[in-house]
Write an enzyme that holds these catalytic residues in place. Structure first.
Site, PDB file in Angstrom:
ATOM      1  N   ASP A 140      48.955  54.618  37.004  1.00 52.69           N
ATOM      2  CA  ASP A 140      50.122  53.945  36.456  1.00 52.69           C
ATOM      3  C   ASP A 140      50.357  54.530  35.054  1.00 52.69           C
ATOM      4  O   ASP A 140      50.960  55.592  34.906  1.00 52.69           O
ATOM      5  CB  ASP A 140      49.769  52.450  36.412  1.00 52.69           C
ATOM      6  CG  ASP A 140      50.982  51.550  36.468  1.00 52.69           C
ATOM      7  OD1 ASP A 140      52.031  51.945  35.946  1.00 52.69           O
ATOM      8  OD2 ASP A 140      50.872  50.449  37.025  1.00 52.69           O
ATOM      9  N   ASP A 187      46.480  44.924  45.295  1.00 55.51           N
ATOM     10  CA  ASP A 187      46.658  43.479  45.407  1.00 55.51           C
ATOM     11  C   ASP A 187      47.799  42.939  44.549  1.00 55.51           C
ATOM     12  O   ASP A 187      48.279  43.592  43.623  1.00 55.51           O
ATOM     13  CB  ASP A 187      45.373  42.768  44.968  1.00 55.51           C
ATOM     14  CG  ASP A 187      45.220  42.747  43.435  1.00 55.51           C
ATOM     15  OD1 ASP A 187      45.354  43.834  42.813  1.00 55.51           O
ATOM     16  OD2 ASP A 187      44.999  41.671  42.869  1.00 55.51           O
TER      17      ASP A 187
HETATM   18  C1  PRP Z   1      44.584  49.421  38.803  1.00 51.47           C
HETATM   19  C2  PRP Z   1      44.228  50.717  39.509  1.00 51.47           C
HETATM   20  C3  PRP Z   1      43.683  51.576  38.416  1.00 51.47           C
HETATM   21  C4  PRP Z   1      44.482  51.137  37.208  1.00 51.47           C
HETATM   22  C5  PRP Z   1      45.613  52.102  37.019  1.00 51.47           C
HETATM   23  O1  PRP Z   1      43.462  48.609  38.773  1.00 51.47           O
HETATM   24  O2  PRP Z   1      43.294  50.519  40.525  1.00 51.47           O
HETATM   25  O3  PRP Z   1      42.309  51.356  38.187  1.00 51.47           O
HETATM   26  O4  PRP Z   1      44.978  49.822  37.490  1.00 51.47           O
HETATM   27  O5  PRP Z   1      46.375  51.748  35.902  1.00 51.47           O
HETATM   28  P1  PRP Z   1      46.542  52.682  34.641  1.00 51.47           P
HETATM   29  O6  PRP Z   1      46.880  54.067  35.127  1.00 51.47           O
HETATM   30  O7  PRP Z   1      47.687  52.024  33.915  1.00 51.47           O
HETATM   31  O8  PRP Z   1      45.270  52.661  33.830  1.00 51.47           O
HETATM   32  P2  PRP Z   1      43.534  47.036  38.494  1.00 51.47           P
HETATM   33  O9  PRP Z   1      43.314  46.808  37.018  1.00 51.47           O
HETATM   34  O10 PRP Z   1      44.778  46.482  39.088  1.00 51.47           O
HETATM   35  O11 PRP Z   1      42.236  46.480  39.241  1.00 51.47           O
HETATM   36  P3  PRP Z   1      41.893  46.336  40.797  1.00 51.47           P
HETATM   37  O12 PRP Z   1      41.801  47.742  41.357  1.00 51.47           O
HETATM   38  O13 PRP Z   1      40.579  45.633  40.832  1.00 51.47           O
HETATM   39  O14 PRP Z   1      42.999  45.545  41.469  1.00 51.47           O
END
Ligand code: PRP
Length: 188
Positions: free
Chosen positions: A108, A167
């Site tokens: 992201d 999720d």
């Molecule tokens: C999401 C995804 C990455 C991160 C990406 O995890 O799995 O680890 O966010 O975002 P970024 O590029 O802005 O750093 P999340 O925090 O949603 O946790 P989860 O996988 O446990 O749902």
């Protein structure tokens, strides 16, 4: 289809093609290193990447080890610092003999992966590469424009996606496809 899903963005067939392609790329890129005695470690970032890693690892023919880290960003106020909280760390003493591929479900802002690359290199890994199923380049942190994973499934628009590990409030992770969540779910 689940009633909360507006439309399917990446279907099961497309996911299967992606994991097949990336597994072949990894086999190609790491064969020499494995034959030279290095260990190949798939490092799953919990929780969203579990499903992707489970499918991908089955298609890699080289011997691989797996491990897990859990991280969270520091939150809105400090996120631009690019730092993340490490909730579950990687503990092993042989990192100079280990080639790590970090497995993510989605990029992201890019902050999580760019932080982890530096962190794992500092810890002494022989090499660190990145692999993501989904990439949302429109959401990249301005400081990380141009940041891409070494292995990437597909680029997606800036929609709220769930399924195949991703999720909303811990729901929808078990859907076998990636779909756009109906706004009715998160606006009520
Ligand atoms: C999401 C995804 C990455 C991160 C990406 O995890 O799995 O680890 O966010 O975002 P970024 O590029 O802005 O750093 P999340 O925090 O949603 O946790 P989860 O996988 O446990 O749902």
């Amino acid at each position: 289809m689940n009633q909360d899903i507006l439309s399917i963005l990446v279907n099961e067939e497309q996911i299967d093609a992606i994991t097949t392609r990336i597994a072949a790329e990894i086999d190609r890129d790491y064969r020499a290193s494995v034959e030279a005695g290095k260990k190949l470690l798939l490092l799953c970032i919990l929780k969203g990447s579990v499903v992707f890693m489970g499918d991908l690892m089955k298609k890699i023919t080289l011997p691989v080890e797996i491990d897990f880290m859990k991280v969270s960003s520091y939150g809105a106020g400090t996120a631009s610092s690019g730092r993340v909280n490490i909730l579950l760390d990687l503990h092993r003493r042989d990192l100079p003999d280990v080639d790590i591929i970090i497995i993510e479900d989605i990029i992201d802002s890019g902050r999580t992966l760019s932080y982890l690359i530096d962190y794992l290199k500092l810890k002494g890994a022989n090499s660190v590469k990145t692999c993501t199923l989904l990439d949302k380049p429109e959401r990249r942190d301005p400081a990380l424009v141009g940041f891409h994973a070494d292995y990437a499934g597909t680029t997606i628009p800036d929609e709220f996606v769930v399924g195949y590990g991703l999720d909303y409030n811990e729901q929808y992770r078990a859907l076998p496809y990636v779909g756009i969540l109906s706004p009715a779910v998160y606006t009520k």
